[in-house]
Design an enzyme around this catalytic site. Structure first.
Site, PDB file in Angstrom:
ATOM      1  N   ASP A  17      63.333  21.523 -24.535  1.00 36.82           N
ATOM      2  CA  ASP A  17      62.864  22.808 -24.538  1.00 36.82           C
ATOM      3  C   ASP A  17      63.474  23.817 -24.139  1.00 36.82           C
ATOM      4  O   ASP A  17      63.251  24.986 -24.179  1.00 36.82           O
ATOM      5  CB  ASP A  17      61.522  22.739 -24.067  1.00 36.82           C
ATOM      6  CG  ASP A  17      60.579  21.915 -24.744  1.00 36.82           C
ATOM      7  OD1 ASP A  17      59.328  21.548 -24.123  1.00 36.82           O
ATOM      8  OD2 ASP A  17      60.943  21.394 -25.766  1.00 36.82           O
ATOM      9  N   ARG A  52      53.184  31.514 -28.811  1.00 34.49           N
ATOM     10  CA  ARG A  52      52.681  30.093 -28.680  1.00 34.49           C
ATOM     11  C   ARG A  52      52.750  29.567 -27.164  1.00 34.49           C
ATOM     12  O   ARG A  52      51.951  28.816 -26.848  1.00 34.49           O
ATOM     13  CB  ARG A  52      53.207  29.204 -29.841  1.00 34.49           C
ATOM     14  CG  ARG A  52      52.791  29.460 -31.053  1.00 34.49           C
ATOM     15  CD  ARG A  52      53.349  28.157 -31.982  1.00 34.49           C
ATOM     16  NE  ARG A  52      53.231  27.068 -31.126  1.00 34.49           N
ATOM     17  CZ  ARG A  52      53.840  25.834 -31.467  1.00 34.49           C
ATOM     18  NH1 ARG A  52      54.911  25.921 -32.116  1.00 34.49           N
ATOM     19  NH2 ARG A  52      53.455  24.894 -30.749  1.00 34.49           N
ATOM     20  N   LYS A 111      52.121  25.406 -20.052  1.00 28.72           N
ATOM     21  CA  LYS A 111      51.492  25.110 -21.396  1.00 28.72           C
ATOM     22  C   LYS A 111      51.339  23.372 -21.704  1.00 28.72           C
ATOM     23  O   LYS A 111      50.266  23.114 -21.722  1.00 28.72           O
ATOM     24  CB  LYS A 111      52.025  25.780 -22.502  1.00 28.72           C
ATOM     25  CG  LYS A 111      51.788  25.116 -23.870  1.00 28.72           C
ATOM     26  CD  LYS A 111      52.603  25.889 -25.034  1.00 28.72           C
ATOM     27  CE  LYS A 111      54.088  25.047 -25.135  1.00 28.72           C
ATOM     28  NZ  LYS A 111      53.944  24.077 -26.198  1.00 28.72           N
ATOM     29  N   ASN A 112      52.287  22.748 -21.350  1.00 30.27           N
ATOM     30  CA  ASN A 112      52.521  21.475 -21.754  1.00 30.27           C
ATOM     31  C   ASN A 112      51.751  20.455 -20.932  1.00 30.27           C
ATOM     32  O   ASN A 112      51.762  19.488 -20.991  1.00 30.27           O
ATOM     33  CB  ASN A 112      54.029  20.954 -22.004  1.00 30.27           C
ATOM     34  CG  ASN A 112      54.466  21.440 -23.194  1.00 30.27           C
ATOM     35  OD1 ASN A 112      53.754  22.163 -24.117  1.00 30.27           O
ATOM     36  ND2 ASN A 112      55.666  21.605 -23.274  1.00 30.27           N
ATOM     37  N   CYS A 118      57.235  19.897 -38.087  1.00 32.92           N
ATOM     38  CA  CYS A 118      57.343  21.100 -37.626  1.00 32.92           C
ATOM     39  C   CYS A 118      58.807  21.664 -37.700  1.00 32.92           C
ATOM     40  O   CYS A 118      59.663  20.593 -38.137  1.00 32.92           O
ATOM     41  CB  CYS A 118      56.756  21.511 -36.540  1.00 32.92           C
ATOM     42  SG  CYS A 118      57.742  20.718 -35.147  1.00 32.92           S
ATOM     43  N   ARG A 173      57.350  14.986 -36.558  1.00 31.34           N
ATOM     44  CA  ARG A 173      56.688  14.563 -35.368  1.00 31.34           C
ATOM     45  C   ARG A 173      55.824  13.497 -35.411  1.00 31.34           C
ATOM     46  O   ARG A 173      54.603  13.430 -35.655  1.00 31.34           O
ATOM     47  CB  ARG A 173      56.130  15.816 -34.842  1.00 31.34           C
ATOM     48  CG  ARG A 173      56.906  17.256 -34.871  1.00 31.34           C
ATOM     49  CD  ARG A 173      57.868  16.972 -33.781  1.00 31.34           C
ATOM     50  NE  ARG A 173      57.564  17.386 -32.314  1.00 31.34           N
ATOM     51  CZ  ARG A 173      56.904  18.406 -31.803  1.00 31.34           C
ATOM     52  NH1 ARG A 173      57.128  19.399 -32.377  1.00 31.34           N
ATOM     53  NH2 ARG A 173      56.608  18.179 -30.634  1.00 31.34           N
ATOM     54  N   ARG A 211      50.401  20.914 -32.996  1.00 30.83           N
ATOM     55  CA  ARG A 211      50.462  19.322 -32.949  1.00 30.83           C
ATOM     56  C   ARG A 211      49.960  18.557 -31.906  1.00 30.83           C
ATOM     57  O   ARG A 211      49.487  17.703 -31.869  1.00 30.83           O
ATOM     58  CB  ARG A 211      52.293  19.220 -33.090  1.00 30.83           C
ATOM     59  CG  ARG A 211      52.860  19.417 -34.384  1.00 30.83           C
ATOM     60  CD  ARG A 211      54.071  18.621 -34.315  1.00 30.83           C
ATOM     61  NE  ARG A 211      53.886  17.252 -34.030  1.00 30.83           N
ATOM     62  CZ  ARG A 211      53.621  16.652 -32.862  1.00 30.83           C
ATOM     63  NH1 ARG A 211      53.863  17.434 -31.788  1.00 30.83           N
ATOM     64  NH2 ARG A 211      53.571  15.423 -32.694  1.00 30.83           N
TER      65      ARG A 211
HETATM   66  C1  EPZ Z   1      56.283  16.963 -25.871  1.00 26.98           C
HETATM   67  O1  EPZ Z   1      56.175  16.870 -27.353  1.00 26.98           O
HETATM   68  C2  EPZ Z   1      56.280  18.721 -25.863  1.00 26.98           C
HETATM   69  N1  EPZ Z   1      55.044  19.190 -26.196  1.00 26.98           N
HETATM   70  C3  EPZ Z   1      57.496  18.985 -26.529  1.00 26.98           C
HETATM   71  O2  EPZ Z   1      57.477  20.640 -26.208  1.00 26.98           O
HETATM   72  C4  EPZ Z   1      58.760  18.651 -25.882  1.00 26.98           C
HETATM   73  O3  EPZ Z   1      60.085  18.945 -26.745  1.00 26.98           O
HETATM   74  C5  EPZ Z   1      58.639  17.215 -26.135  1.00 26.98           C
HETATM   75  O4  EPZ Z   1      57.753  16.479 -25.282  1.00 26.98           O
HETATM   76  C6  EPZ Z   1      59.801  16.416 -25.509  1.00 26.98           C
HETATM   77  O5  EPZ Z   1      60.121  16.744 -24.309  1.00 26.98           O
HETATM   78  C7  EPZ Z   1      53.822  19.149 -25.582  1.00 26.98           C
HETATM   79  O6  EPZ Z   1      53.771  18.465 -24.469  1.00 26.98           O
HETATM   80  C8  EPZ Z   1      52.568  19.701 -25.981  1.00 26.98           C
HETATM   81  P1  EPZ Z   1      57.581  13.209 -27.636  1.00 26.98           P
HETATM   82  P2  EPZ Z   1      55.750  15.538 -27.957  1.00 26.98           P
HETATM   83  O7  EPZ Z   1      56.316  12.608 -28.239  1.00 26.98           O
HETATM   84  O8  EPZ Z   1      54.951  14.604 -26.920  1.00 26.98           O
HETATM   85  C9  EPZ Z   1      59.560  10.769 -31.090  1.00 26.98           C
HETATM   86  C10 EPZ Z   1      57.676  22.865 -26.678  1.00 26.98           C
HETATM   87  O9  EPZ Z   1      58.298  23.647 -27.051  1.00 26.98           O
HETATM   88  N2  EPZ Z   1      58.274  10.083 -31.103  1.00 26.98           N
HETATM   89  O10 EPZ Z   1      57.930  13.016 -26.341  1.00 26.98           O
HETATM   90  O11 EPZ Z   1      55.118  15.765 -29.244  1.00 26.98           O
HETATM   91  C11 EPZ Z   1      59.743  12.167 -31.334  1.00 26.98           C
HETATM   92  O12 EPZ Z   1      59.917  12.360 -32.630  1.00 26.98           O
HETATM   93  C12 EPZ Z   1      57.335  21.650 -27.366  1.00 26.98           C
HETATM   94  O13 EPZ Z   1      56.785  23.168 -25.513  1.00 26.98           O
HETATM   95  C13 EPZ Z   1      58.380   9.119 -32.118  1.00 26.98           C
HETATM   96  O14 EPZ Z   1      59.234   8.575 -32.949  1.00 26.98           O
HETATM   97  O15 EPZ Z   1      56.986  14.869 -27.940  1.00 26.98           O
HETATM   98  C14 EPZ Z   1      60.919  12.767 -30.725  1.00 26.98           C
HETATM   99  O16 EPZ Z   1      61.925  12.447 -31.162  1.00 26.98           O
HETATM  100  C15 EPZ Z   1      58.075  21.264 -28.318  1.00 26.98           C
HETATM  101  N3  EPZ Z   1      57.049   8.402 -32.172  1.00 26.98           N
HETATM  102  C16 EPZ Z   1      60.745  12.046 -29.278  1.00 26.98           C
HETATM  103  O17 EPZ Z   1      59.952  10.746 -29.644  1.00 26.98           O
HETATM  104  C17 EPZ Z   1      55.718   8.840 -31.520  1.00 26.98           C
HETATM  105  O18 EPZ Z   1      54.983   8.207 -31.781  1.00 26.98           O
HETATM  106  C18 EPZ Z   1      60.001  12.577 -28.189  1.00 26.98           C
HETATM  107  O19 EPZ Z   1      58.795  12.931 -28.781  1.00 26.98           O
HETATM  108  C19 EPZ Z   1      56.112   9.910 -30.759  1.00 26.98           C
HETATM  109  C20 EPZ Z   1      57.420  10.514 -30.542  1.00 26.98           C
END
Ligand code: EPZ
Length: 422
Positions: A307, A399, A22-23, A116, A121, A92
């Protein structure tokens, strides 16, 4: 809303095929906004997140068709570049359209995704990266509005308080493919899904090197062509099924699992007593003796994935002793603790850490799904629990998992989906 009814105690046996990731599929679908011609995504899973992004892309002028082997996407008009809030808030990762829209059309209006169940996020790092490429950024009634005549390559640091950002790296990579000159991303996310996106973009004609490492370079090109691409297998689904085999003391062949994408997961599961043997194009997973307590900390790839944190916690509830689970990516990602407690789990949360007092047993109960991976953990707990577990709001699971109850039932689980009256 549907719910699952699970009679616990059945050992899983047999073979299950892993679906496409999915990701990986979601950012690659967004990347199709950059292409001239048809893009075919073989193995794209039919899950709700993919369906939601398909609806959004249709509104952005992309024709999306579900075919036998996957999805076919084609840009048919570039009039509308506004990703509306009521679509973005459902999924998201829709924020991934920001970079490609900006690069392909010079403008985009995308609703801020909001938070969420697993925590806030933010997308501040995404926006800093786009600004570095020369975008003008405005915030208006909850929407991000970005504009740029032509993006210019830049040196960009994508690190934040929790490491890099996966979809942020995707956004900047996609925007940089059509920028003028060279972009260097420092502290890029190294996830296999990022590598898959880079492979897709390069096959379209992009010039990306270093994907999978913290420093990535993108030389801008003038255009990108539609191609056919098979998305990588879903390492989180594969990990979920490994834990399903272990938590039921079963023996399952997980075909299509890429163990090279799952080294931290395989290492941790072997440490706690799960037997994982590589088998042509997959793995055979079993656990004959008890689960040993352990401590695990979630980290950016190649560390243990956040995850799979909830799913591992379900398994650690059966360990003969106390375990420690520390969540370094989403410190509040512990929605599953209160629901597992209803099943006899004894888990104490102290900030970003949870102390799992190995109860050695779980008892079936009515529980409620709260977010995608917490819900998968409740299914795993239900498979191992004594008696009946009813999980409501299983739309959360749909999802990210393709027909999970059918796959588990084919392995011998006693699990049924029933439609709840609204
Ligand atoms: C991706 O989300 C995945 N989703 C998530 O999977 C996964 O948990 C996450 O990466 C971490 O591995 C998809 O790929 C669609 P991040 P993403 O931006 O990209 C902080 C699932 O269950 N952050 O890597 O949204 C954020 O708050 C989902 O399949 C900032 O501070 O995650 C988090 O603490 C859930 N500022 C950390 O970084 C930003 O601009 C990692 O977030 C962006 C992120």
């Amino acid at each position: 809303m549907d719910k699952f009814i699970i009679q616990g105690g059945r050992r899983l046996r047999g073979e299950v095929a892993v679906s496409g990731a999915k990701n990986a599929t979601l950012p690659i679908m967004a990347a199709c906004l950059l292409a001239d011609g048809d893009c075919r995504l073989l193995g794209a899973p039919d899950v709700t997140d993919v369906r939601h992004l398909s609806v959004l892309l249709e509104e952005l002028g992309v024709e999306v068709r579900r075919e036998e082997e996957g999805l076919c996407l084609r840009v048919i008009n570039r009039e509308n570049s506004h990703a509306r809030y009521d679509l973005v808030r459902k999924m998201r990762a829709s924020v991934c359209v920001l970079g490609p829209l900006l690069a392909a059309r010079g403008c985009a209006r995308v609703a801020m995704p909001g938070g969420c169940a697993i925590g806030p996020r933010p997308i501040d790092i995404h926006l800093r990266g786009l600004e570095a490429l020369g975008a003008e950024i405005d915030l208006k009634s909850g929407d991000i509005i970005v504009k740029a005549k032509r993006l210019k390559g830049a040196e960009i640091f994508l690190g934040g308080p929790f490491g890099s950002t996966v979809t942020g790296t995707a956004n900047i990579m996609m925007a940089a493919t059509l920028a003028e000159g060279r972009t260097v991303i420092e502290c890029a996310a190294c996830e296999p899904e990022i590598v898959d996106l880079a492979n897709f973009l390069n096959a379209m004609g992009a010039r990306i090197t270093g994907a999978g490492a913290p420093r990535m370079t993108i030389e801008g090109v003038d255009n990108l062509q539609g191609i056919t691409h098979r998305v990588i297998p879903d390492r989180i689904e594969a990990g979920t099924f490994m834990i399903a085999a272990a938590i039921t003391n079963g023996e399952v062949k997980i075909s299509g699992a890429r163990l090279d994408h799952m080294m931290a997961v395989v290492d941790k599961l072997r440490q706690i007593g799960v037997i994982i043997e590589a088998d042509d194009g997959g793995a055979i997973v079993s656990s004959r003796r008890g689960i040993t307590p352990s401590d695990v900390t979630t980290q950016p790839y190649p560390g243990f994935p956040t995850d799979l944190q909830a799913q591992l916690m379900a398994l650690l509830c059966l360990a003969g002793g106390n375990s420690i689970v520390t969540e370094k990516i989403y410190p509040d990602r512990f929605m599953h603790i209160s629901e597992m407690a209803r099943m006899g789990a004894n888990i104490r949360k102290e900030g970003p850490t949870a102390l799992v007092l190995g109860a050695g047993r779980l008892v079936g109960a009515p529980v409620m799904a709260g977010d995608l991976r917490a819900s998968a953990a409740l299914v795993l707990a239900g498979l191992a629990a004594e008696g009946t577990t009813t999980i409501s709001r299983v739309y959360h699971i749909d999802r990210g998992y393709e027909r999970i109850e059918e796959k588990l039932a084919a392995l011998g689980a006693d699990i049924k989906r029933i439609s709840e009256k609204e």
